[in-house]
Design a protein around this motif. Structure first.
Motif: not given
Length: 210
Positions: A62-65, A102-116
């Motif tokens: 639950a504590d994604v951050d 999770v959406e926020e995490l995905q955006k941050e990860l997507n800045e580093l690689a294709d997270v598909s």
């Protein structure tokens, strides 16, 4: 120039590929099966499955951050290195209600690689416990339904790991908080299982030719 390129493709590239996989051979040669018939996440999301996939499975809780550091470690060290391999995926299980985090995490990860190939499954806490329990490890989820450990699940929905560590302990999963463990053990084991399936594919193709 064309001749040089052809020579590189024919001779140098196969050697590079061989060295890549050869460097991933640990004491086992083949990664042991620790638990069979892991509960498939397709029961909760029909679009995602362990079946016929090589999966890195994690429980962010639950504590994604608080788990972003783990996700970034895995993304940089493992995902970016292997995500172009066919049938390779990451599945992260999180409690319902964490969608915005999770959406926020995905955006941050997507800045580093294709997270598909990062897949997030949102389910009830009791369902998280059910999936985790099916791994049959000596590890536990914390109060937020998370663990720092991630697991390798093969195409037959079996947990892979090491059954004989230096201290004779079984290595069920890899601590994503430890860059050293990711570098020294997890990457090695992912190479092995990918090489295992590549060799099986080549053998099957050779048998068809016969």
């Amino acid at each position: 120039m064309k001749k040089t390129f052809v020579l590189v493709v024919l001779f140098v590239f196969p050697i590079v590929v061989y060295l890549f996989f050869a460097s991933g051979v640990n004491n086992f040669g083949k990664l042991p099966v620790l638990t069979e018939n892991i509960q498939d996440v397709s029961a909760y999301n029909a679009q995602v499955t362990f079946e016929d996939k090589i999966t890195i499975l994690g429980f962010l809780g639950a504590d994604v951050d608080l788990k972003k550091g783990n996700a970034f470690n895995l993304n940089q060290k493992v995902y970016k290195r292997f995500y172009e391999f066919k049938d390779f995926q990451f599945i992260m299980i999180v409690p319902k209600g964490t969608e915005s985090k999770v959406e926020e995490l995905q955006k941050e990860l997507n800045e580093l690689a294709d997270v598909s190939k990062w897949k997030f499954i949102f389910i009830e806490p009791s369902e998280i416990v059910s999936v985790f329990s099916s791994l049959k490890t000596n590890l536990e989820l914390d109060a937020s339904y998370s663990t720092p450990y991630v697991f390798i699940i093969d195409k037959d929905k079996s947990l892979r790991g090491r059954d004989k560590e230096e201290d004779n302990a079984i290595l069920y999963g890899f601590d994503a908080t430890s860059v050293a463990e990711i570098n020294n053990k997890m990457i090695d084991d992912v190479k092995i299982i990918l090489a295992e399936y590549r060799l099986a594919l080549k053998k099957n193709n050779a048998n068809r030719d016969i």
